[in-house]
Scaffold this motif. Sequence first.
Motif, short mmCIF file in Angstrom:
data_model
loop_
_atom_site.label_atom_id
_atom_site.label_comp_id
_atom_site.label_asym_id
_atom_site.label_seq_id
_atom_site.Cartn_x
_atom_site.Cartn_y
_atom_site.Cartn_z
N LEU A 178 0.83 -1.20 0.00
CA LEU A 178 0.00 0.00 0.00
C LEU A 178 0.87 1.26 0.00
N LEU A 179 0.26 2.37 -0.42
CA LEU A 179 0.98 3.64 -0.43
C LEU A 179 1.35 4.10 0.97
N THR A 180 0.64 3.61 1.98
CA THR A 180 0.90 4.02 3.35
C THR A 180 2.06 3.28 3.98
N ASP A 181 2.60 2.24 3.34
CA ASP A 181 3.70 1.48 3.91
C ASP A 181 4.97 2.33 3.97
N ALA A 182 5.79 2.06 5.00
CA ALA A 182 7.00 2.86 5.20
C ALA A 182 8.01 2.70 4.09
N THR A 183 7.93 1.61 3.32
CA THR A 183 8.88 1.39 2.23
C THR A 183 8.35 1.88 0.88
N SER A 184 7.20 2.50 0.86
CA SER A 184 6.60 2.95 -0.40
C SER A 184 7.08 4.35 -0.75
N ARG A 185 7.50 4.55 -1.99
CA ARG A 185 7.92 5.85 -2.51
C ARG A 185 7.30 6.01 -3.90
N ILE A 186 6.46 7.02 -4.07
CA ILE A 186 5.74 7.20 -5.33
C ILE A 186 6.08 8.58 -5.89
N PRO A 187 6.64 8.66 -7.10
CA PRO A 187 6.83 9.98 -7.74
C PRO A 187 5.48 10.52 -8.20
N ALA A 188 5.23 11.78 -7.86
CA ALA A 188 3.93 12.38 -8.15
C ALA A 188 4.10 13.80 -8.62
N VAL A 189 3.05 14.34 -9.18
CA VAL A 189 3.00 15.73 -9.61
C VAL A 189 1.74 16.36 -9.02
N ILE A 190 1.87 17.60 -8.54
CA ILE A 190 0.78 18.30 -7.89
C ILE A 190 0.19 19.29 -8.88
N GLN A 191 -1.10 19.20 -9.08
CA GLN A 191 -1.80 20.07 -10.02
C GLN A 191 -2.61 21.11 -9.24
N PRO A 192 -2.71 22.35 -9.74
CA PRO A 192 -2.31 22.82 -11.08
C PRO A 192 -0.91 23.42 -11.15
N SER A 193 -0.17 23.45 -10.02
CA SER A 193 1.13 24.12 -10.03
C SER A 193 2.18 23.34 -10.81
N GLY A 194 1.99 22.01 -10.96
CA GLY A 194 2.95 21.19 -11.68
C GLY A 194 4.18 20.84 -10.88
N GLN A 195 4.14 21.06 -9.57
CA GLN A 195 5.29 20.74 -8.72
C GLN A 195 5.44 19.23 -8.58
N ARG A 196 6.67 18.76 -8.69
CA ARG A 196 6.94 17.33 -8.56
C ARG A 196 7.42 17.03 -7.15
N ALA A 197 7.03 15.84 -6.67
CA ALA A 197 7.36 15.47 -5.30
C ALA A 197 7.36 13.95 -5.19
#
Length: 308
Positions: A178-197
């Motif tokens: 699951l995304l909540t697991d401590a070993t999970s790392r997901i590249p994402a983008v925040i809209q509408p600013s387009g910031q990557r995290a």
Amino acid sequence: MARERSGDDFTGPLKRLLVAVLVLCLIAIFLVWRIDSPRVERFRAQVVDSIVPSFSWAMAPVTAVVDLAGDFRSYQQIYEQNQELRRELRQMTAWKEAALQLEQENARLRDLNNVQLDPKLTYITGVVLADSGSPFRQSVLINVGSRDGIVDGWATMDGIGLVGRISGVGANTSRVLLLTDATSRIPAVIQPSGQRAIIAGDNSAAPPIDFLENPDLVRPGDRIVTSGDGEVFPPGLLVGQVAEDPNGRLRVRLAADYERLEFLRVLRDHGARRVSEQGGLIAPVSPLPGPVQPEETGLDADAEEVGQ
């Protein structure tokens, strides 16, 4: 003794006399009641009008007993109807619970069918069999595996948002990290600013947002989707919305309902890059630089032709 005999001799004839008088009165009443004459009819009517109304007090106990018997029968019928209604209510309660469960299951299946995905992506739906049950390991088990073509690393979604990725494949089952697991790392983008995290799991219901380029451009409520960086997940999958905790740290309010994970959609992302050796995602393998041999470049042959 003589007095007792005289008393018996006196009461015996008196009793017989009273019985005879009573019989004569009854015969007279019978004859009067049966005589068909206008005068006698008027007499009977007068007798009935004068005697019968005065006997209402005598009929009151009989009427009360009759009413009481009728009330008892009515109460018995009401009691039986009440018991029958109670049985029907218990049955309706069981049916209501079953209907609610079916309604929730149907709603989740409709959500799975209504999610808009990339037309290039295909999917297979699996049923959640069990979860890890540990606060240090956030994962679930689904009933699809290698026999269904499941590949390690594929993304999984519920009816709305991203849930996690396949982190172990068996013949008939697969484990979803699951995304909540401590070993999970997901590249994402925040809209509408387009910031990557990076969405980094920490075993909480709202994973924090790390490695954000410019936090000033991000506001609570902004939409978070997968960026597709590193070809780990297909781009554009909904993760959730930006939220801020009491300490001011940005976190993700996940779109997936982790409290009711019953069906998961596994996305067949055949275009994702698979790691076959170490460093394969960093740079292609190339020969180290060294001295150029004449045989490799053909310079000797060119020099011979010029000399000739």
